[in-house]
Design a protein around this motif. Structure first.
Motif, short mmCIF file in Angstrom:
data_model
loop_
_atom_site.label_atom_id
_atom_site.label_comp_id
_atom_site.label_asym_id
_atom_site.label_seq_id
_atom_site.Cartn_x
_atom_site.Cartn_y
_atom_site.Cartn_z
N MET B 637 0.71 -1.18 0.17
CA MET B 637 0.22 0.10 -0.03
C MET B 637 0.91 1.28 0.10
O MET B 637 2.09 1.15 0.60
N ILE B 645 -3.61 3.91 -1.49
CA ILE B 645 -3.70 3.51 -2.68
C ILE B 645 -2.76 2.48 -3.20
O ILE B 645 -1.72 2.19 -2.49
N PRO B 646 -3.10 1.56 -4.00
CA PRO B 646 -2.17 0.39 -4.29
C PRO B 646 -1.15 0.91 -5.30
O PRO B 646 -1.34 2.04 -5.83
N PRO B 647 0.01 0.38 -5.45
CA PRO B 647 1.06 0.93 -6.08
C PRO B 647 0.49 0.79 -7.55
O PRO B 647 1.41 1.70 -8.42
N THR B 648 -0.47 0.20 -8.12
CA THR B 648 -0.73 0.42 -9.47
C THR B 648 -1.21 1.59 -9.97
O THR B 648 -1.71 1.81 -11.12
#
Lengths: 382, 664
Positions: B637, B645-648
């Motif tokens: 995270m 947010i997720p790293p994506t």
């Protein structure tokens, strides 16, 4: 028609109708002569596999619903406005095909309609208050919270606030609210249509939990004359799989019921796994009925695709890091035998499946990969 | 291009260069060395090169000097002696000329250190000069009258009589009064315009006004005339500089294309710039000899390259430590090209007094704020252009002191954007006030408030009874831990540290004084201590579009071990540190620290034998990497000011953020 949604906590009211269903499904357990002696003796010894566990579970759930009712009635006594909202919400919720998020959306729309506010700000505050009451009415339901948030977001983030005339602004809000409710209602159809490309003739689908979206998908596939087989997990303790299998058998879909623990055993013959979702969280993972995570793990390790069908109003701004990182949704679990007081029972009703174990999400926004969920959420909330 | 380049063989003065293990290519050895920075030489005439009669080496040249605006120096000297001086000033001019030559002829001008400000696209170049030409034709007399001793930023005393000539030289496209001037100017035009004439014209046609088109035509005529003359570029260059010398008009290279009066022109330039800004700048590759030489020539800070570098990291700058600081600080009062606040920050970066990305960025921005407050637009210059040039000069000075972090790059981009976006009708003082408040807002919103938001988000992930592991020192992580402690969460902290910086000790000290329960260990014990941890909190220097985390060296190790133990890794990073570039490894983009820090072990007794092995062994190289990159799959995270947010989702934030950036 639908007694239980995966978010069973909310749907407890309809559970009173389910015992007859449980009775019908009790048959196979007792009548099958092919149960191995090993299990028969085991059942006799531990009393774990008994025919009446379902009924007991239902009774237990009923007890909870009573509690919640009293709780909500407390709320109702507290403020008059909240009384209205929840009443409205419950009215909507009684419609069998309506998800509770949609019911909440309808209820909030009704709040706008009934509002006597004379300024936009007042209306907004009123709306906010109503949604807060709804949310606090059941904190464990993710889709309810997410639905309320999304609705407020969707309704207030318009140019409506720039209208000079309050009434036209209000009517515009209402329009938007109706539109949102409509979109949400259609979502299930959209998802069913989208997913048809993924179901091919001769495939075997493993389904866990009782999701109306998944049922819609399977129904649509059957209507399209696709030939496929469904494996249903039993879904202890509510027997969701049992309900689903009976529904599917009515549609003449070949269906097989599995024990929850037999997933890995039968994963070999499975071509794809379908889940519904209580909530889709920001990481792209899902929160769903207990057991989803382990099935996803098994499917992932056997390289089977895992598909999740979820309407976009279930997208929630949550980011659990691990299983314990959510507000726990507890439920009573009956084992059919008396459990010694020193023995602890895991009563959590749902688990979190991280995004890396999911292949695709079927939503009314389209077929998404898990990482897109966060993109959609960011665009919506930022 | 290469053949042309050959023609610029310059008498060899003295070969100083990079003494890495690789032999310098003949080409670079031919050029006189400019490893020493202009201003330094100009002021300290004891420097060896300044005594060399550079004026005699080649025909003395006077073209746009430095990007540092150290011209004031030259100005002063020139004012003292109105005749062309072969002193330090001349030397500087010579340098400048050489530099500009390199710029015109080198194969990839847009890639130069500060690509955004150099005249990179030929179209723009000619367009600018042409329009400027038009502008000056109409205004030159008026201007020379109205600015008897302030017309250009410098050297007016000397120049008054030849004012118009100066301007012509500036425009580098003369009307052709004097033959030589015409020749040079035309030539310089031809260098840029000739090959791409058609292309440019096509490009220009749609946006040029009639007057501008006429100016272009005239410039082309001049170019033709010049082409007739004999034309080794060397001669051209020196010739071209000649009038400049006569008029003593040193002028920054970038200002050769000064601002135009017409608004449409300006917007066209702005659009071009914007386009160029969209393309991420290439990093300076320090094993690219020609470009390093080029950069060195303009350097203010005298950095000596380390001799013994690790092969794989030759492309990164690595300097000997400790020798530049006294020199630089002695120049503090004499160096006018760099604003003193910026200078101070540069020195602090160099000395390592400020560490931590946020602190460095804030210090830099505040210095810029001060510099902008003190800034006065030179007459006949446009604030937008001139200030950008100035900022570029500051930035390159800061880069010389220590490579910029990604976040600083983003902040600088923001500042330049703000300058570019200034309304034309704003008065200078208004513009300055608005810029200063923009910078202040950036600091407040993007750094300080962002940190607060991060703390609020991250605290929700700390539960009672947890063991939080952190690595090194990150001020955001510190704030999170302290805040969580403040609101009464019960948790334990494991601080993992590593040599040589031992930044974790600072964190440990601060946490322990506030009464937190801490464990301190070195990174060697990470696989042991990770068993205890339930969360890993990491700071970041930058996060790239593909989710790669760029942080203090050792972070990747922590994240991977945490992943192996399935401990969630939470990265705390302000959104202004997100970068749209993609990073795949930690080799391409990194920073080399002081190798001695690795070599010197505190407890290790430095006996003679030891120091001998250390110093005189060609086969022994020390590598002190400052950063490493962690692939996104090890990050659970990212907590930013936009939430968790997720790293994506980094690209989404970068996209949204940049949009906001532009609107701000």
């Amino acid at each position: 028609m639908w007694r239980r949604s995966p978010s069973f906590i909310l749907d407890e009211r309809r559970s009173s109708n389910s015992p007859p269903m449980a009775d019908t499904t009790r048959g196979p357990f007792q009548n099958s002569d092919s149960i191995s002696a090993y299990y028969q003796t085991r059942a006799a010894h531990h009393g774990v596999i008994t025919s009446d566990w379902l009924a007991q579970a239902q009774a237990a759930v009923g007890g909870v619903s009573g509690e919640e009712q009293s709780l909500s009635s407390d709320n109702q006594l507290g403020t008059e406005k909240s009384f209205n909202v929840i009443e409205e919400f419950n009215n909507w919720r009684k419609q069998p095909d309506l998800a509770e998020a949609v019911a909440a959306i309808r209820a909030l729309a009704a709040v706008i309609r009934a509002s006597e506010a004379s300024t936009m700000m007042e209306l907004e505050i009123e709306l906010k208050k109503a949604s807060d009451t709804l949310k606090s009415w059941d904190k464990t339901s993710i889709s309810l919270t997410a639905g309320c948030d999304l609705f407020i977001r969707y309704v207030t983030r318009t140019s409506a606030l720039e209208y000079e005339d309050f009434n036209s602004a209000k009517s515009r809000l209402l329009e938007r609210a109706e539109k949102f409710g409509e979109i949400s209602c259609k979502a299930r159809r959209i998802i069913a249509m989208l997913s048809q490309d993924f179901i091919f003739d001769g495939c075997t689908i493993l389904v866990h939990g009782l999701s109306r979206v998944v049922l819609e998908i399977l129904k649509t596939a059957a209507q399209n004359n696709k030939l496929f087989r469904v494996l249903c997990t039993e879904g202890r303790p509510d027997g969701t799989g049992v309900l689903l299998s009976s529904e599917l058998s009515k549609l003449d879909i070949p269906v097989k019921l599995l024990l929850d623990s037999a997933v890995a055993y039968s994963m070999d013959e499975v071509d794809m796994v379908f889940f519904g979702a209580d909530g889709v969280v920001e990481s792209g993972g899902i929160i769903n009925m207990m057991g989803t995570y382990q099935i996803a793990l098994v499917a992932h390790s056997m390289n089977k695709p895992v598909y999740v069908a979820a309407e976009s109003y279930k997208f929630a701004r949550l980011y659990p890091l691990d299983q314990k990182d959510m507000a726990p949704a507890l439920r009573p679990i009956e084992f059919g035998v008396k459990i010694p007081t020193k023995v602890e029972v895991e009563r959590s009703a749902r688990d979190y499946t991280p995004p890396q174990y999911l292949t695709l999400l079927f939503t009314d926004l389209g077929v998404l990969s898990p990482s897109v969920v966060s993109d959609e959420l960011i665009q919506l909330y930022l | 291009m290469d053949t042309r380049r050959g023609a610029l063989a310059v008498p060899k003065v003295r070969r100083v260069g990079f003494f890495t293990s690789i032999e310098p290519p003949p080409e670079s050895s031919q050029r006189p060395n400019r490893s020493q920075s202009g201003p330094v030489e100009a002021t300290t005439s004891s420097s060896p090169l300044s005594n060399s009669p550079s004026g005699n080496l080649i025909s003395p040249v006077l073209i746009p000097p430095s990007r540092h605006h150290s011209d004031n120096l030259t100005t002063r000297v020139a004012a003292a002696a109105p005749v062309p001086v072969p002193g330090p000033a001349a030397f500087r001019r010579y340098l400048a000329q050489d530099r500009s030559l390199l710029h015109v002829g080198s194969y990839n001008p847009p890639d130069s250190l500060l690509g955004t400000s150099t005249p990179s696209s030929n179209g723009e170049f000619s367009e600018d000069s042409a329009s400027l030409f038009g502008f000056q034709r109409s205004d030159s007399t008026k201007l020379s009258a109205s600015f008897p001793n302030g017309g250009f930023d410098l050297t007016l005393a000397v120049r008054a009589p030849q004012e118009s000539e100066t301007k012509i030289a500036t425009a580098s496209a003369s009307e052709g009064k004097k033959k030589i001037k015409e020749y040079l100017a035309g030539k310089s035009e031809s260098v840029t315009t000739k090959p791409q004439k058609e292309k440019e014209q096509k490009a220009l046609k749609d946006k040029t006004t009639k007057a501008e088109r006429r100016a272009i035509q005239e410039a082309q005529r001049a170019a033709k005339a010049a082409a007739k003359g004999e034309g080794s570029r060397r001669a051209d260059e020196s010739g071209r500089a000649n009038p400049g010398k006569a008029t003593k008009k040193p002028q920054p290279k970038k200002e050769r294309l000064p601002v135009t009066s017409s608004v449409s022109e300006k917007t066209a330039v702005a659009v071009e710039k914007e386009k160029r800004m969209d393309v991420p700048q290439t990093l300076m590759q320090y094993d690219d000899r020609s470009r390093v030489d080029k950069a060195k020539r303009r350097a203010v800070v005298e950095q000596t390259e380390s001799k013994n570098k690790v092969e794989l990291f030759l492309h990164l700058p690595q300097y000997e430590r400790g020798n530049q600081l006294p020199n630089l600080s002695s120049n503090f009062f004499t160096l006018d090209s760099i604003h003193h606040a910026v200078y101070k920050v540069g020195l602090q970066h160099l000395a390592g007094d400020i560490s931590g990305d946020n602190a460095r960025c804030i210090a830099m921005l505040q210095a810029f704020q001060e510099a902008i407050e003190d800034y006065i637009t030179p007459p006949m210059k446009d604030l937008t252009m001139d200030l950008t040039t100035k900022i570029n000069g500051y930035v390159s000075f800061l880069i010389e002191c220590r490579p910029l972090s990604m976040s600083m790059g983003n902040a600088i981009r923001f500042l330049k954007n703000q300058i570019r976006k200034l309304p034309v009708n704003l008065s200078e003082s208004e513009a300055k006030i608005s810029l200063c408040s923009d910078i202040g807002r950036f600091i407040d919103e993007k750094i300080i408030l962002a940190d607060k938001a991060i703390v609020q988000h991250a605290v929700t992930k700390i539960r009672d009874g947890e063991v939080l592991l952190t690595y090194g020192f990150s001020c955001v992580v510190e704030m999170i831990l302290l805040y969580a402690h403040e609101i009464g969460k019960k948790f334990r902290v494991v601080i993992v540290d590593s040599r040589p910086n031992l930044e974790g000790q600072k964190l440990l000290r601060r946490l322990v004084t506030r009464g937190l329960d801490c464990t301190y260990t070195h990174i060697n014990a990470i696989s042991y201590i990770m068993r205890e941890a339930t969360r890993v909190f990491l700071g970041a220097s930058s996060i790239f579009s593909n989710g790669t985390l760029y942080a203090r060296v050792g972070t990747a190790c922590i994240a991977m071990v945490a992943n192996a133990f399935s401990v969630p890794v939470i990265v705390c990073c302000e959104a202004y540190k997100f970068h749209e570039r993609v990073l795949l490894d930690s080799i391409c983009s990194n920073e080399l620290g002081d190798p001695d820090a690795v070599a010197n072990i505190p407890s290790f007794r430095t006996n003679a034998k030891h120091s001998k092995t250390i110093n005189n062994n060609k086969n022994l190289q020390f590598l002190n990497l400052m950063y490493d990159s962690t692939p996104s799959e090890y990050i659970s995270m990212i907590v930013s000011d936009y939430g968790m947010i997720p790293p994506t989702s980094i690209p989404v934030i970068v996209r949204e953020y940049r949009r906001e950036h532009l609107l701000l």
